[in-house]
Write a protein that holds these residues in place. Structure first.
Motif, PDB file in Angstrom:
ATOM      1  N   ALA A  68      57.536  87.802   5.129  1.00 14.11           N
ATOM      2  CA  ALA A  68      56.895  87.069   4.038  1.00 14.11           C
ATOM      3  C   ALA A  68      55.994  85.958   4.581  1.00 14.11           C
ATOM      4  CB  ALA A  68      57.964  86.476   3.117  1.00 14.11           C
ATOM      5  N   ALA A  69      55.003  85.578   3.798  1.00 15.04           N
ATOM      6  CA  ALA A  69      54.107  84.481   4.158  1.00 15.04           C
ATOM      7  C   ALA A  69      54.894  83.173   4.148  1.00 15.04           C
ATOM      8  CB  ALA A  69      52.959  84.413   3.161  1.00 15.04           C
ATOM      9  N   PRO A  70      54.492  82.196   4.910  1.00 15.38           N
ATOM     10  CA  PRO A  70      53.310  82.152   5.764  1.00 15.38           C
ATOM     11  C   PRO A  70      53.594  82.750   7.144  1.00 15.38           C
ATOM     12  CG  PRO A  70      54.354  80.004   5.752  1.00 15.38           C
ATOM     13  CD  PRO A  70      55.156  80.881   4.821  1.00 15.38           C
ATOM     14  N   VAL A  71      52.561  83.338   7.727  1.00 17.19           N
ATOM     15  CA  VAL A  71      52.655  83.937   9.055  1.00 17.19           C
ATOM     16  C   VAL A  71      51.616  83.269   9.958  1.00 17.19           C
ATOM     17  CG1 VAL A  71      52.395  86.036  10.417  1.00 17.19           C
ATOM     18  CG2 VAL A  71      53.483  86.147   8.163  1.00 17.19           C
ATOM     19  N   PRO A  72      52.051  82.577  11.021  1.00 18.65           N
ATOM     20  CA  PRO A  72      51.084  81.973  11.950  1.00 18.65           C
ATOM     21  C   PRO A  72      50.420  83.061  12.797  1.00 18.65           C
ATOM     22  CG  PRO A  72      53.320  81.598  12.721  1.00 18.65           C
ATOM     23  CD  PRO A  72      53.438  82.288  11.408  1.00 18.65           C
ATOM     24  N   VAL A  73      49.108  82.950  12.954  1.00 15.25           N
ATOM     25  CA  VAL A  73      48.364  83.939  13.734  1.00 15.25           C
ATOM     26  C   VAL A  73      47.343  83.261  14.636  1.00 15.25           C
ATOM     27  CG1 VAL A  73      48.614  85.805  12.033  1.00 15.25           C
ATOM     28  CG2 VAL A  73      46.607  84.308  11.940  1.00 15.25           C
ATOM     29  N   ARG A  74      46.983  83.977  15.693  1.00 19.32           N
ATOM     30  CA  ARG A  74      45.829  83.645  16.531  1.00 19.32           C
ATOM     31  C   ARG A  74      44.908  84.848  16.474  1.00 19.32           C
ATOM     32  NH1 ARG A  74      47.606  82.766  22.217  1.00 19.32           N
ATOM     33  NH2 ARG A  74      45.473  82.119  22.557  1.00 19.32           N
ATOM     34  N   TYR A  75      43.626  84.583  16.353  1.00 11.88           N
ATOM     35  CA  TYR A  75      42.684  85.693  16.274  1.00 11.88           C
ATOM     36  C   TYR A  75      41.366  85.328  16.936  1.00 11.88           C
ATOM     37  CZ  TYR A  75      40.448  83.299  12.288  1.00 11.88           C
ATOM     38  OH  TYR A  75      39.793  82.403  11.484  1.00 11.88           O
ATOM     39  N   VAL A  76      40.607  86.368  17.285  1.00  8.09           N
ATOM     40  CA  VAL A  76      39.261  86.186  17.808  1.00  8.09           C
ATOM     41  C   VAL A  76      38.335  86.122  16.604  1.00  8.09           C
ATOM     42  CG1 VAL A  76      37.417  87.177  19.211  1.00  8.09           C
ATOM     43  CG2 VAL A  76      39.799  87.450  19.928  1.00  8.09           C
ATOM     44  N   ARG A  77      37.624  85.005  16.496  1.00 13.22           N
ATOM     45  CA  ARG A  77      36.742  84.802  15.344  1.00 13.22           C
ATOM     46  C   ARG A  77      35.292  85.037  15.733  1.00 13.22           C
ATOM     47  NH1 ARG A  77      36.762  78.384  14.030  1.00 13.22           N
ATOM     48  NH2 ARG A  77      37.342  79.268  12.052  1.00 13.22           N
ATOM     49  N   ARG A  78      34.485  85.336  14.737  1.00 11.18           N
ATOM     50  CA  ARG A  78      33.044  85.485  14.939  1.00 11.18           C
ATOM     51  C   ARG A  78      32.475  84.091  15.212  1.00 11.18           C
ATOM     52  NH1 ARG A  78      32.043  87.893  10.623  1.00 11.18           N
ATOM     53  NH2 ARG A  78      31.935  89.957  11.540  1.00 11.18           N
ATOM     54  N   VAL A  79      31.765  83.954  16.318  1.00 10.06           N
ATOM     55  CA  VAL A  79      31.124  82.690  16.685  1.00 10.06           C
ATOM     56  C   VAL A  79      29.625  82.959  16.783  1.00 10.06           C
ATOM     57  CG1 VAL A  79      30.932  80.866  18.430  1.00 10.06           C
ATOM     58  CG2 VAL A  79      33.164  81.926  17.968  1.00 10.06           C
ATOM     59  N   GLU A  80      28.858  82.309  15.939  1.00 12.71           N
ATOM     60  CA  GLU A  80      27.415  82.501  15.921  1.00 12.71           C
ATOM     61  C   GLU A  80      26.670  81.402  16.665  1.00 12.71           C
ATOM     62  OE1 GLU A  80      26.206  83.198  11.884  1.00 12.71           O
ATOM     63  OE2 GLU A  80      27.600  84.885  11.676  1.00 12.71           O
TER      64      GLU A  80
END
Length: 192
Positions: free
Chosen positions: A110-122
């Motif tokens: 169930a939420a909340p779920v901590p995450v790390r992700y690669v984000r789009r960087v412009e």
């Protein structure tokens, strides 16, 4: 600090092409770069866990309940190119088994779920030099046939891209927190 135009010119230089001043230039090089750059950028960003593109957040927004297999669907951020980690450490990551489908993290947790992700960087001023080199090589490989017609050069550029990507991954590994990578638990902690 590199600009997007600097990066694109680095890729065009590898092809022996003329430099561009902007993506709006009335040159075939500028048209080719403008057409492929967003895709190349996102591809190279998602190909490795670049530290400058890593972002931490907590997924709390629920999506539609999955038809089967999982209890919850959590909306991924719109700038998420690749989910890197769900959970705060290796032990917690095991609890958050799931799958990424259709912009959601499907999970039984169930939420909340901590995450790390690669984000789009412009913003090119944030790019690491290893990323700049890998992206320039990939851009050159993608534009090679259109701008030069030289298939032999394409193979060389693809090799250069793979080497630059490997170098970037190794560099990122050196900068990683080694304790964060180590599995912890009662058995391990009792021996420290």
């Amino acid at each position: 600090m590199a600009t997007t135009i600097d990066l694109l010119n680095r890729g065009l230089l590898k092809l022996g092409c003329d430099r561009i001043e902007s993506l709006g230039d009335d040159l075939e090089e500028a048209r080719a770069a403008a057409a492929i750059w967003p895709t190349v950028r996102d591809f190279v960003l998602s190909a490795a866990a670049w530290r400058f593109a890593m972002h931490r957040t907590t997924l709390a927004t629920l999506g539609p309940t999955p038809a089967f297999g999982y209890l919850h669907a959590l909306q991924l951020p719109s700038d998420c190119l690749r989910l890197y980690q769900a959970g705060e450490d290796l032990v917690a990551m095991r609890l958050y088994r799931g799958a990424v489908e259709g912009g959601y993290l499907l999970t039984n947790q169930a939420a909340p779920v901590p995450v790390r992700y690669v984000r789009r960087v412009e913003d090119a001023s944030r790019y690491h030099p290893d990323f700049v080199e890998a992206a320039a090589c990939r851009l050159a490989a993608e534009a090679c046939e259109r701008l030069t017609g030289n298939r032999g050069l394409l193979e060389l550029l693809d090799q250069q891209f793979r080497l630059a990507l490997e170098h970037g991954r190794a560099h990122d590994a050196i900068e990683s927190d080694p304790l964060a990578l180590a599995e912890t638990g009662p058995w391990v902690e009792s021996r420290l």
